[in-house]
Design a protein around this motif. Structure first.
Motif, PDB file in Angstrom:
ATOM      1  N   ALA A   1       3.581 -10.736  -9.366  1.00  0.00           N
ATOM      2  CA  ALA A   1       2.276 -10.696  -8.715  1.00  0.00           C
ATOM      3  C   ALA A   1       1.265 -10.012  -9.627  1.00  0.00           C
ATOM      4  O   ALA A   1       0.304  -9.402  -9.172  1.00  0.00           O
ATOM      5  N   SER A   2       1.524 -10.114 -10.904  1.00  0.00           N
ATOM      6  CA  SER A   2       0.624  -9.496 -11.896  1.00  0.00           C
ATOM      7  C   SER A   2      -0.516 -10.454 -12.224  1.00  0.00           C
ATOM      8  O   SER A   2      -0.637 -11.521 -11.628  1.00  0.00           O
ATOM      9  N   ALA A   3      -1.348 -10.068 -13.178  1.00  0.00           N
ATOM     10  CA  ALA A   3      -2.499 -10.889 -13.555  1.00  0.00           C
ATOM     11  C   ALA A   3      -2.043 -12.285 -13.963  1.00  0.00           C
ATOM     12  O   ALA A   3      -0.957 -12.464 -14.541  1.00  0.00           O
ATOM     13  N   THR A   4      -2.864 -13.268 -13.674  1.00  0.00           N
ATOM     14  CA  THR A   4      -2.518 -14.667 -13.965  1.00  0.00           C
ATOM     15  C   THR A   4      -2.109 -14.855 -15.426  1.00  0.00           C
ATOM     16  O   THR A   4      -1.162 -15.595 -15.727  1.00  0.00           O
TER      17      THR A   4
ATOM     18  N   VAL B   1       9.354  -5.994  -8.324  1.00  0.00           N
ATOM     19  CA  VAL B   1       8.025  -6.605  -8.242  1.00  0.00           C
ATOM     20  C   VAL B   1       7.225  -6.234  -9.485  1.00  0.00           C
ATOM     21  O   VAL B   1       7.112  -5.053  -9.825  1.00  0.00           O
ATOM     22  N   LEU B   2       6.690  -7.242 -10.146  1.00  0.00           N
ATOM     23  CA  LEU B   2       5.798  -7.001 -11.286  1.00  0.00           C
ATOM     24  C   LEU B   2       4.354  -7.158 -10.809  1.00  0.00           C
ATOM     25  O   LEU B   2       3.981  -8.218 -10.306  1.00  0.00           O
ATOM     26  N   GLY B   3       3.586  -6.102 -10.954  1.00  0.00           N
ATOM     27  CA  GLY B   3       2.187  -6.169 -10.496  1.00  0.00           C
ATOM     28  C   GLY B   3       2.032  -5.434  -9.194  1.00  0.00           C
ATOM     29  O   GLY B   3       2.646  -5.810  -8.201  1.00  0.00           O
ATOM     30  N   CYS B   4       1.221  -4.377  -9.204  1.00  0.00           N
ATOM     31  CA  CYS B   4       1.107  -3.525  -8.008  1.00  0.00           C
ATOM     32  C   CYS B   4      -0.291  -3.553  -7.404  1.00  0.00           C
ATOM     33  O   CYS B   4      -0.747  -2.582  -6.812  1.00  0.00           O
ATOM     34  N   GLY B   5      -0.993  -4.671  -7.576  1.00  0.00           N
ATOM     35  CA  GLY B   5      -2.289  -4.819  -6.923  1.00  0.00           C
ATOM     36  C   GLY B   5      -2.105  -5.103  -5.439  1.00  0.00           C
ATOM     37  O   GLY B   5      -1.010  -4.931  -4.901  1.00  0.00           O
ATOM     38  N   ARG B   6      -3.163  -5.564  -4.830  1.00  0.00           N
ATOM     39  CA  ARG B   6      -3.145  -5.815  -3.400  1.00  0.00           C
ATOM     40  C   ARG B   6      -2.003  -6.751  -2.986  1.00  0.00           C
ATOM     41  O   ARG B   6      -1.288  -6.500  -2.024  1.00  0.00           O
ATOM     42  N   ILE B   7      -1.848  -7.832  -3.740  1.00  0.00           N
ATOM     43  CA  ILE B   7      -0.827  -8.817  -3.370  1.00  0.00           C
ATOM     44  C   ILE B   7       0.571  -8.329  -3.735  1.00  0.00           C
ATOM     45  O   ILE B   7       1.529  -8.525  -2.984  1.00  0.00           O
ATOM     46  N   GLY B   8       0.690  -7.673  -4.875  1.00  0.00           N
ATOM     47  CA  GLY B   8       1.980  -7.137  -5.281  1.00  0.00           C
ATOM     48  C   GLY B   8       2.498  -6.141  -4.252  1.00  0.00           C
ATOM     49  O   GLY B   8       3.680  -6.148  -3.886  1.00  0.00           O
ATOM     50  N   GLN B   9       1.604  -5.304  -3.790  1.00  0.00           N
ATOM     51  CA  GLN B   9       1.983  -4.312  -2.782  1.00  0.00           C
ATOM     52  C   GLN B   9       2.467  -4.975  -1.492  1.00  0.00           C
ATOM     53  O   GLN B   9       3.475  -4.578  -0.905  1.00  0.00           O
ATOM     54  N   MET B  10       1.752  -6.002  -1.089  1.00  0.00           N
ATOM     55  CA  MET B  10       2.144  -6.747   0.110  1.00  0.00           C
ATOM     56  C   MET B  10       3.532  -7.348  -0.076  1.00  0.00           C
ATOM     57  O   MET B  10       4.394  -7.241   0.798  1.00  0.00           O
ATOM     58  N   HIS B  11       3.763  -7.955  -1.221  1.00  0.00           N
ATOM     59  CA  HIS B  11       5.086  -8.534  -1.490  1.00  0.00           C
ATOM     60  C   HIS B  11       6.164  -7.451  -1.496  1.00  0.00           C
ATOM     61  O   HIS B  11       7.268  -7.654  -0.976  1.00  0.00           O
TER      62      HIS B  11
ATOM     63  N   ASP C   1       3.929  -1.946 -13.085  1.00  0.00           N
ATOM     64  CA  ASP C   1       2.556  -2.416 -13.311  1.00  0.00           C
ATOM     65  C   ASP C   1       2.125  -1.949 -14.688  1.00  0.00           C
ATOM     66  O   ASP C   1       2.528  -0.869 -15.152  1.00  0.00           O
ATOM     67  N   ILE C   2       1.336  -2.770 -15.314  1.00  0.00           N
ATOM     68  CA  ILE C   2       0.840  -2.438 -16.646  1.00  0.00           C
ATOM     69  C   ILE C   2       0.001  -1.153 -16.577  1.00  0.00           C
ATOM     70  O   ILE C   2      -0.048  -0.369 -17.513  1.00  0.00           O
ATOM     71  N   ASP C   3      -0.610  -0.961 -15.424  1.00  0.00           N
ATOM     72  CA  ASP C   3      -1.326   0.295 -15.168  1.00  0.00           C
ATOM     73  C   ASP C   3      -0.326   1.244 -14.508  1.00  0.00           C
ATOM     74  O   ASP C   3       0.002   1.101 -13.335  1.00  0.00           O
ATOM     75  N   ASP C   4       0.133   2.206 -15.267  1.00  0.00           N
ATOM     76  CA  ASP C   4       1.210   3.068 -14.794  1.00  0.00           C
ATOM     77  C   ASP C   4       0.839   3.839 -13.521  1.00  0.00           C
ATOM     78  O   ASP C   4       1.681   4.075 -12.656  1.00  0.00           O
ATOM     79  N   ASN C   5      -0.423   4.193 -13.380  1.00  0.00           N
ATOM     80  CA  ASN C   5      -0.866   4.907 -12.175  1.00  0.00           C
ATOM     81  C   ASN C   5      -0.684   4.063 -10.926  1.00  0.00           C
ATOM     82  O   ASN C   5      -0.252   4.549  -9.878  1.00  0.00           O
ATOM     83  N   SER C   6      -1.035   2.817 -11.059  1.00  0.00           N
ATOM     84  CA  SER C   6      -0.851   1.871  -9.962  1.00  0.00           C
ATOM     85  C   SER C   6       0.614   1.823  -9.542  1.00  0.00           C
ATOM     86  O   SER C   6       0.944   1.937  -8.358  1.00  0.00           O
ATOM     87  N   ALA C   7       1.461   1.640 -10.516  1.00  0.00           N
ATOM     88  CA  ALA C   7       2.895   1.558 -10.237  1.00  0.00           C
ATOM     89  C   ALA C   7       3.388   2.844  -9.586  1.00  0.00           C
ATOM     90  O   ALA C   7       4.146   2.818  -8.611  1.00  0.00           O
ATOM     91  N   SER C   8       2.928   3.989 -10.120  1.00  0.00           N
ATOM     92  CA  SER C   8       3.352   5.277  -9.550  1.00  0.00           C
ATOM     93  C   SER C   8       2.951   5.384  -8.090  1.00  0.00           C
ATOM     94  O   SER C   8       3.740   5.807  -7.233  1.00  0.00           O
ATOM     95  N   ALA C   9       1.721   5.021  -7.815  1.00  0.00           N
ATOM     96  CA  ALA C   9       1.208   5.156  -6.446  1.00  0.00           C
ATOM     97  C   ALA C   9       2.035   4.338  -5.467  1.00  0.00           C
ATOM     98  O   ALA C   9       2.465   4.831  -4.410  1.00  0.00           O
ATOM     99  N   ILE C  10       2.283   3.086  -5.830  1.00  0.00           N
ATOM    100  CA  ILE C  10       3.038   2.215  -4.922  1.00  0.00           C
ATOM    101  C   ILE C  10       4.490   2.685  -4.821  1.00  0.00           C
ATOM    102  O   ILE C  10       5.073   2.712  -3.731  1.00  0.00           O
ATOM    103  N   ALA C  11       5.074   3.041  -5.964  1.00  0.00           N
ATOM    104  CA  ALA C  11       6.455   3.518  -5.963  1.00  0.00           C
ATOM    105  C   ALA C  11       6.599   4.705  -5.017  1.00  0.00           C
ATOM    106  O   ALA C  11       7.537   4.786  -4.215  1.00  0.00           O
ATOM    107  N   LYS C  12       5.635   5.588  -5.083  1.00  0.00           N
ATOM    108  CA  LYS C  12       5.682   6.777  -4.218  1.00  0.00           C
ATOM    109  C   LYS C  12       5.496   6.387  -2.752  1.00  0.00           C
ATOM    110  O   LYS C  12       6.256   6.814  -1.880  1.00  0.00           O
ATOM    111  N   LYS C  13       4.497   5.583  -2.512  1.00  0.00           N
ATOM    112  CA  LYS C  13       4.169   5.178  -1.141  1.00  0.00           C
ATOM    113  C   LYS C  13       5.352   4.484  -0.475  1.00  0.00           C
ATOM    114  O   LYS C  13       5.632   4.704   0.705  1.00  0.00           O
ATOM    115  N   LEU C  14       6.056   3.664  -1.246  1.00  0.00           N
ATOM    116  CA  LEU C  14       7.151   2.900  -0.658  1.00  0.00           C
ATOM    117  C   LEU C  14       8.517   3.543  -0.897  1.00  0.00           C
ATOM    118  O   LEU C  14       9.547   2.990  -0.516  1.00  0.00           O
ATOM    119  N   SER C  15       8.507   4.731  -1.550  1.00  0.00           N
ATOM    120  CA  SER C  15       9.763   5.417  -1.875  1.00  0.00           C
ATOM    121  C   SER C  15      10.709   4.516  -2.663  1.00  0.00           C
ATOM    122  O   SER C  15      11.901   4.409  -2.324  1.00  0.00           O
TER     123      SER C  15
END
Lengths: 335, 335, 335, 335
Positions: free
Chosen positions: D69-72, D6-16, D33-47
């Motif tokens: 699911a990244s920015a348009t 999944v590319l993009g870890c915002g609200r919709i990316g996370q849902m996907h 995710d272009i924002d590495d913190n975002s990607a880290s958080a989701i990666a961790k949350k979803l293992s």
């Protein structure tokens, strides 16, 4: 008791005559129709007097007010007579198919004080009326959008269509009025799309339409949609939806009973909606007579004025210009 | 993560196993069935371990809790094992068909502190649960009447009926529990009418019933009706109605989609209700696992206790006595 | 034109008088009430003759039929007079509170050919009637269960309750009749639960009930539930549900309009149901007059016969015996 | 098993990402995710694995397909990469805000055979889908009118609005696609009205709109209305209505439960609709993954193609031209 006469003994005239008979504050002093047989038949059926000339109606001391349900082409003349004779009149819509005629009539009406009420009965429908009241009470905050769905159960015959003045002046005219009633302000722009989807050939022949969508906007930017079709096999479809900042209100269709069926294939199956306007709007036709009587008794302005009839016609005219030139039309262009 | 095993790999066991797999706070450590082929099939399908003996399940250090979905006749034994091994158990209803057995088991349970939750899933249905919450919040004032409609979509086959323990212990048992849940107090009197209306011959052969109405009363006089039928061709019919001094609440049926059809013959036609309990109560089956996990984690009493299972069975017993002797039965008679 | 007189000028008598005035096939020749002021007031209001004695009504050549809406205690006498004078009668329910009296009256009625129609108006409600027709047309196959919900919007005052003859004879009597109408066969067993849940003290004083559930069974085993309450703050609640082998039919409540409100807290919010029987059953009260006129004109048996009134009363009697002895009662015990 | 990233870890990316994890035929090989913190958080949350560059995703042999699911503004680039690397892609809408860019991209796409599915999830909503199927099955005869109501529960914040590309490209784009899906043919004319009714100042600042009505017509004359608002306090409002010669079909809103409340002031009160798209369209987001997997496995064309995304954008462009020049716009003008 307001003593009334009915001009025009067709389907609607007969319904009005019966309502006048049933109404606790009106009596029926006679019926007239240009087709004497028609008048005779109704007079006999309802046990009331057949009147043989329009003059007799307007000159009579025994008749306090006149309900006009004759052919559209006679409305303007009768309104003029009403003013001349000082006899209050409840006149079916539309005032006339020719806007020029109505513009001129408007000048006469303006100088007169005779009560003239136009037959936009839907304003008196208990559902639509409650919706308007809830809106006025601020229940949904500021109004943003009005969506009016108005579909006849089936195509009228060629003979009816031919003289009706076109979809916008015959059918949509009610919706234009309802839109103004709900919006509480004047539309300033109109855009219409229409076509012959149900019976393309007949529509081609008549240069008329059976399906339409109309968007209007008020000066404040409120948006309104009217959605018309001459075919709704599931019954007369009459809905109003109001969207505001604090909520939404819908005035929906009525079923003849609240029977629900549950079978192998479907659940909560309702009976078809009431077939057409005589049934669906029965209460509103009585209520418009009540409003007329109240205006008379309390010397109040008409609940639905000549001006309302005039404005609705202007919207129809604008819609036709939009259809013809396939563009957005400003109301000021057609006034 | 609560590591669980499932005993019983029939239709319901399989559903539970899948839920445990999907649930974010549980993992599935294995499945067992007395029919080894059944267990193999499910184990393979779900890619989990097949366990070959019940003892292995209860003795395992890798299994924190057990979900029992095996034949009713095994429930009591497994509950005893759960207590003996100190292993929390979520056990399908009913506890047993024999009230004496359950009475005795109750004494053991009372002395134990092992978490035992009974599978009355309907308490966890979002609709029924919201109704209960609204009631608890005082939204309808004092509760006076509870009406539970519970109808299966179609007759189960003879083979199912034969071992099910009778309508009251198999089907109505859910409604007895739901009644207690909604009433918030214990019924003290039961009167039942039941018959074989759908398949009189099969009911005669089985000495069982396919249609029933049961009235119960609590000490405070609250009235409750349960209405059962094994045939509702329009889909699984599961409704709860609560009447109080300040209003009424209904928890109604769900349709698979909110499609409505409008045709010449009918309007607002909905799609048939969800066919049966696996679909209709899908959310509740997941939610009962959540409740079980919460009880475990927070050391809270079971959301649906052994006592709840016991009490529902007592109501079923009372209903049978009422049917047999065709009279009103006091609950105290069957305790 | 059937020339009628109305006996009894209370709330219901007045409504009937107005209906007779409005009905196209009846005329109102006068009204009588034991309280002369009452009669005067209504006579004046409706511009009809006040009649000063019951004899005058029954003896008059100018009155073809009598509508009885006086106190229940007078019904049996007036029915006897109707038979004696050979004057058709449409008599409000119940026939009498005393079953013995009605049993004796039944013998006289049986030997007479005078038209006697009992005022179980609900059979003529368009919804309930459509449900019955659908049932008769086989739409839901064999009927298994009937559930009747019948709840008044609020508690009547002590003064009304005192003379009404008890919940079963005053309120449930309508539901007993509706049950027989829908079942299409006679209940043979009755079990009732009732209590004073709304106003326990008043019910205690009156030895009466404000909430009840009644189960009945026909010989074929069809099951019927009646559910009564004197409090439904959301409006008069009148529902019938029919479950059969091929489906279900519900006849549900009517709202004054089809307005729906959508707000932050809730959606599809309807207006409260019509408040009480005069509004809810308005159409049925007119239709029962139509049925009466048709029976007269076509010399047909009464649409709702004395026997129907008798049978409903027997069910009420059985329900009281069930309440008193807290047991299942066979109808044959009270005949 | 389709191995996805999944590319993009915002609200919709996370849902996907969660859907891919839950889906029985997909596995999640990593998130970027272009924002590495975002990607880290989701990666961790979803293992799951955090991937640190887009190239890594497209180059990996362990990743079969990509969900974007990244920015348009990144969509077009990623689609190009997907084509270059031959890696199937499921890309969120819109393709790009700049139609020129999409026109050029279309040429590349046309020469490629890589599976590109655009994220118009609403086509997969069970309700809308059933409506379309009923239409395709001829249930309502010839389609004449489509009415789409699509209203967000509340105004998004300025920050969201600023980058969203305007109401038509951000919100209405879904409705344009749904309109094409239902119409089964291409709109050839568009007329739009739009304004800032909810927050006039913010709309002024952004040169954007919060309320709109759009009329479209196909070559055959079929009429379609889209009705948008950024405020529907009663919950996310998503309705489709199809009128045809033989009937009407509506796909209506879903409530979280089927609880109905009845009080002194209102009846049949439902709970607010599901709040927003993550809840309302949850099933459709899973179903679009299923469709993507099926296209991959069976080598079928995309269920929602690049061309569909392109066409929807053209309609948005036409709507903007209509708004700007306040006139009816022909689609051919903007192609």
């Amino acid at each position: 008791m307001v003593r009334m006469a009915v001009l025009g003994c067709g389907r609607i005239g007969q319904m009005h005559a019966q309502n006048i008979l049933k109404h606790p504050e009106t009596s029926l002093r006679g019926v007239f129709d240009i087709d004497d047989n028609s008048a005779s038949a109704i007079a006999k059926k309802l046990s009331v007097k057949k009147i043989t000339s329009v003059n007799e109606v307007f000159e009579s001391d025994e008749i306090d007010a006149v309900l006009v349900a004759s052919a559209t082409s006679t409305h303007a003349d009768y309104i003029e007579m009403a003013i001349r004779y000082g006899k209050p009149i409840l006149c079916e819509k539309p005032i006339d198919l020719d806007l020029n005629r109505v513009n001129k009539l408007a000048e006469i009406v303006e100088r007169s004080s005779v009560l003239i009420q136009i037959g936009f009965n839907r304003r008196f429908d208990p559902g639509h009326r409650s919706a308007k009241m809830a809106l006025s009470n601020g229940e949904i905050g500021d109004l943003h959008q009005v969506i009016i769905t108005s579909r006849d159960p089936e195509m009228p015959p060629f003979s009816y269509y031919k003289d009706a003045g076109g979809l916008m002046r015959d059918m949509t005219i009610h919706d234009f009025d309802l839109a103004r009633f709900m919006l509480g302000s004047e539309p300033v722009e109109v855009f219409a799309v229409a076509g012959g989807l149900i019976d393309p050939e007949m529509m081609e022949d008549l240069d008329d339409h059976d399906s339409a969508m109309i968007i209007m906007k008020t000066e404040e930017g409120k948006q309104c949609l009217i959605n018309n079709s001459r075919i709704a096999v599931y019954g007369y479809d009459q809905r109003v939806e109001l969207l505001g900042t604090k909520g939404m209100i819908q005035s929906n269709n009525k079923k003849p009973t609240e029977i629900l069926r549950f079978t192998k294939n479907s659940v909560e199956v309702g009976e078809p909606y009431q077939y057409f306007f005589l049934e669906r709007y029965a209460e509103s036709f009585m209520a418009e007579i009540t409003a007329f009587v109240e205006s008379l008794k309390e010397n109040k302005p008409a609940a639905v004025s000549f001006n309302d009839g005039h404005k609705a016609l202007i919207l129809a005219e604008a819609a036709y210009l939009s259809l013809k030139q396939r563009r957005l039309v400003k109301i000021e262009e057609v006034i």
